[in-house]
Design a protein around this motif. Structure first.
Motif, PDB file in Angstrom:
ATOM      1  N   THR A 229       0.823  -1.221   0.000  1.00 59.91           N
ATOM      2  CA  THR A 229       0.000   0.000   0.000  1.00 59.91           C
ATOM      3  C   THR A 229       0.854   1.267   0.000  1.00 59.91           C
ATOM      4  N   ASP A 230       2.165   1.123  -0.126  1.00 64.87           N
ATOM      5  CA  ASP A 230       3.071   2.271  -0.228  1.00 64.87           C
ATOM      6  C   ASP A 230       3.249   2.593  -1.714  1.00 64.87           C
ATOM      7  N   GLU A 231       2.427   3.473  -2.222  1.00 68.76           N
ATOM      8  CA  GLU A 231       2.386   3.714  -3.663  1.00 68.76           C
ATOM      9  C   GLU A 231       3.709   4.265  -4.187  1.00 68.76           C
ATOM     10  N   ALA A 232       4.372   5.122  -3.429  1.00 68.60           N
ATOM     11  CA  ALA A 232       5.645   5.682  -3.889  1.00 68.60           C
ATOM     12  C   ALA A 232       6.712   4.602  -3.982  1.00 68.60           C
ATOM     13  N   LEU A 233       6.762   3.739  -2.973  1.00 67.84           N
ATOM     14  CA  LEU A 233       7.721   2.629  -2.980  1.00 67.84           C
ATOM     15  C   LEU A 233       7.462   1.703  -4.164  1.00 67.84           C
ATOM     16  N   MET A 234       6.209   1.337  -4.357  1.00 68.61           N
ATOM     17  CA  MET A 234       5.852   0.424  -5.435  1.00 68.61           C
ATOM     18  C   MET A 234       6.232   1.014  -6.793  1.00 68.61           C
ATOM     19  N   ARG A 235       5.919   2.268  -6.984  1.00 68.20           N
ATOM     20  CA  ARG A 235       6.209   2.921  -8.264  1.00 68.20           C
ATOM     21  C   ARG A 235       7.711   3.029  -8.500  1.00 68.20           C
ATOM     22  N   ALA A 236       8.465   3.368  -7.458  1.00 66.71           N
ATOM     23  CA  ALA A 236       9.915   3.568  -7.593  1.00 66.71           C
ATOM     24  C   ALA A 236      10.645   2.282  -7.963  1.00 66.71           C
ATOM     25  N   HIS A 237      10.051   1.140  -7.595  1.00 67.62           N
ATOM     26  CA  HIS A 237      10.763  -0.122  -7.818  1.00 67.62           C
ATOM     27  C   HIS A 237       9.992  -1.066  -8.750  1.00 67.62           C
ATOM     28  N   ARG A 238       9.130  -0.475  -9.588  1.00 68.89           N
ATOM     29  CA  ARG A 238       8.482  -1.194 -10.686  1.00 68.89           C
ATOM     30  C   ARG A 238       7.708  -2.416 -10.203  1.00 68.89           C
ATOM     31  N   LEU A 239       7.006  -2.222  -9.082  1.00 71.45           N
ATOM     32  CA  LEU A 239       6.099  -3.248  -8.586  1.00 71.45           C
ATOM     33  C   LEU A 239       4.678  -2.778  -8.855  1.00 71.45           C
ATOM     34  N   GLU A 240       3.899  -3.623  -9.522  1.00 68.79           N
ATOM     35  CA  GLU A 240       2.535  -3.229  -9.880  1.00 68.79           C
ATOM     36  C   GLU A 240       1.542  -4.282  -9.418  1.00 68.79           C
ATOM     37  N   LEU A 241       0.481  -3.820  -8.795  1.00 65.52           N
ATOM     38  CA  LEU A 241      -0.600  -4.713  -8.392  1.00 65.52           C
ATOM     39  C   LEU A 241      -1.426  -5.105  -9.613  1.00 65.52           C
ATOM     40  N   PRO A 242      -2.005  -6.299  -9.618  1.00 67.87           N
ATOM     41  CA  PRO A 242      -2.872  -6.692 -10.734  1.00 67.87           C
ATOM     42  C   PRO A 242      -4.052  -5.735 -10.857  1.00 67.87           C
ATOM     43  N   TRP A 243      -4.548  -5.601 -12.055  1.00 67.89           N
ATOM     44  CA  TRP A 243      -5.678  -4.712 -12.307  1.00 67.89           C
ATOM     45  C   TRP A 243      -6.853  -5.118 -11.428  1.00 67.89           C
ATOM     46  N   GLY A 244      -7.405  -4.151 -10.714  1.00 69.94           N
ATOM     47  CA  GLY A 244      -8.576  -4.401  -9.884  1.00 69.94           C
ATOM     48  C   GLY A 244      -8.276  -4.881  -8.472  1.00 69.94           C
ATOM     49  N   PHE A 245      -7.001  -5.172  -8.162  1.00 72.11           N
ATOM     50  CA  PHE A 245      -6.662  -5.657  -6.821  1.00 72.11           C
ATOM     51  C   PHE A 245      -6.178  -4.496  -5.955  1.00 72.11           C
ATOM     52  N   ASP A 246      -6.845  -4.273  -4.838  1.00 74.85           N
ATOM     53  CA  ASP A 246      -6.472  -3.200  -3.915  1.00 74.85           C
ATOM     54  C   ASP A 246      -6.383  -3.786  -2.509  1.00 74.85           C
ATOM     55  N   PRO A 247      -5.172  -3.906  -1.951  1.00 75.81           N
ATOM     56  CA  PRO A 247      -5.032  -4.483  -0.602  1.00 75.81           C
ATOM     57  C   PRO A 247      -5.859  -3.765   0.450  1.00 75.81           C
ATOM     58  N   ARG A 248      -6.140  -2.477   0.221  1.00 75.08           N
ATOM     59  CA  ARG A 248      -6.864  -1.711   1.231  1.00 75.08           C
ATOM     60  C   ARG A 248      -8.319  -2.135   1.370  1.00 75.08           C
ATOM     61  N   THR A 249      -8.801  -2.936   0.412  1.00 71.21           N
ATOM     62  CA  THR A 249     -10.179  -3.423   0.510  1.00 71.21           C
ATOM     63  C   THR A 249     -10.268  -4.712   1.320  1.00 71.21           C
ATOM     64  N   ILE A 250      -9.133  -5.254   1.739  1.00 70.28           N
ATOM     65  CA  ILE A 250      -9.100  -6.513   2.485  1.00 70.28           C
ATOM     66  C   ILE A 250      -9.066  -6.204   3.984  1.00 70.28           C
ATOM     67  N   ALA A 251      -9.909  -6.880   4.728  1.00 65.70           N
ATOM     68  CA  ALA A 251      -9.954  -6.668   6.174  1.00 65.70           C
ATOM     69  C   ALA A 251      -8.595  -7.056   6.783  1.00 65.70           C
ATOM     70  N   VAL A 252      -8.020  -6.156   7.554  1.00 63.31           N
ATOM     71  CA  VAL A 252      -6.683  -6.391   8.108  1.00 63.31           C
ATOM     72  C   VAL A 252      -6.673  -7.630   8.995  1.00 63.31           C
ATOM     73  N   ASP A 253      -7.782  -7.892   9.726  1.00 63.67           N
ATOM     74  CA  ASP A 253      -7.778  -9.037  10.622  1.00 63.67           C
ATOM     75  C   ASP A 253      -7.864 -10.371   9.878  1.00 63.67           C
ATOM     76  N   SER A 254      -8.051 -10.322   8.546  1.00 59.58           N
ATOM     77  CA  SER A 254      -8.053 -11.561   7.753  1.00 59.58           C
ATOM     78  C   SER A 254      -6.683 -11.879   7.172  1.00 59.58           C
ATOM     79  N   LEU A 255      -5.722 -10.962   7.346  1.00 61.18           N
ATOM     80  CA  LEU A 255      -4.388 -11.165   6.795  1.00 61.18           C
ATOM     81  C   LEU A 255      -3.584 -12.096   7.680  1.00 61.18           C
ATOM     82  N   PRO A 256      -2.577 -12.798   7.096  1.00 60.25           N
ATOM     83  CA  PRO A 256      -1.775 -13.721   7.904  1.00 60.25           C
ATOM     84  C   PRO A 256      -0.965 -12.998   8.953  1.00 60.25           C
ATOM     85  N   ARG A 257      -0.730 -13.675  10.069  1.00 55.79           N
ATOM     86  CA  ARG A 257       0.049 -13.090  11.171  1.00 55.79           C
ATOM     87  C   ARG A 257       1.257 -13.962  11.461  1.00 55.79           C
TER      88      ARG A 257
END
Length: 257
Positions: A229-257
């Motif tokens: 979710t760090d857009e500047a970091l992702m852009r600077a290092h040529r990392l791109e999320l798949p079209w339509g995928f936004d991590p911010r729409t995922i409930a944080v408590d469902s992520l692995p710990r």
């Protein structure tokens, strides 16, 4: 803090042709962690991975720094034990499957360590059970689907009872069902996991922590969610999320710990 199961310190490496692939990389992974190694093509990810079990070292190029696994230095004299402790599952399962049956492939490594008879059979079947392939023990690997072959390739490494499981692009070329099945298997393994991947949703699903390698340097190390979710970091290092995928729409408590 306990000794890291994987301890990479100031690792630098240049190939014999002069190409500098790594510049002072530090990476510390503790037992039980699941870490995604991210970065664009040419970042140095493969070069780093090949240092973890001694396939590459300063002896094969111009290198500096150190790598240790549970305190044991990755050096030529320790290679047999290091390669038992660090298991690498390559992107193409056919690079690891070469025997006439699944059973023979999974038993190849332990047999070379001296295991035989009932002990070898138990080791083989335990590894196949972990990946849901026990019923295929007597099948020729080339009769299996690609997803099944990848699971058998994982079993060949698990049969060595490694401390660290390194996976190179584990989700590549898998259909959605096989991708999900492999994720379920990986979640259930009691092993330290380092996953090299361009599949950023898979990284978020499986790995609480992500390390970003770019131009041979570690440029980020934090929670996978924060990295993606760090857009500047992702852009600077040529990392791109798949079209339509936004991590911010995922409930944080469902992520692995």
């Amino acid at each position: 803090m306990t000794t890291p199961v994987l301890d990479v310190r100031s690792l630098a490496f240049a190939y014999p042709d002069g190409h500098q692939a790594l510049f002072g990389v530090d990476l510390h992974v503790h037992a039980g962690e699941r870490v995604a190694l991210l970065g664009p093509n040419g970042a140095g990810k493969t070069t780093l991975v090949l240092h973890l079990n001694g396939i590459l070292s300063g002896e094969s190029g111009d290198g500096a720094g150190s790598v240790a696994v549970s305190g044991l230095p990755v050096t030529k004299k320790n290679l047999l034990e290091i390669r038992r402790r660090v298991g690498i599952v390559f992107q193409d399962p056919d690079d690891q499957l070469f025997m006439g049956s699944v059973r023979a492939d999974v038993g190849f490594g332990p047999a070379n360590l001296g295991l035989k008879g009932a002990a070898l059979e138990r080791r083989v079947m335990d590894a196949l059970d972990q990946v849901g392939m026990a019923d295929f023990a007597d099948r020729p690997p080339h009769h299996l689907s690609f997803g099944q072959r990848r699971r058998v390739a994982v079993a060949t490494v698990l049969a060595m009872e490694p401390e660290i499981l390194v996976l190179d692009e584990p989700s590549s070329n898998l259909d959605p069902a096989s991708r999900r099945e492999l994720a379920d298997i990986l979640r259930g393994l009691d092993v330290t996991l380092l996953m090299v991947t361009h599949d950023l949703p898979y990284a978020l699903e499986l790995c609480p922590r992500a390390v970003v390698l770019s131009d041979g340097r570690v440029v980020a190390d934090g929670s996978t969610y924060d990295v993606l979710t760090d857009e500047a970091l992702m852009r600077a290092h040529r990392l791109e999320l798949p079209w339509g995928f936004d991590p911010r729409t995922i409930a944080v408590d469902s992520l692995p710990r």
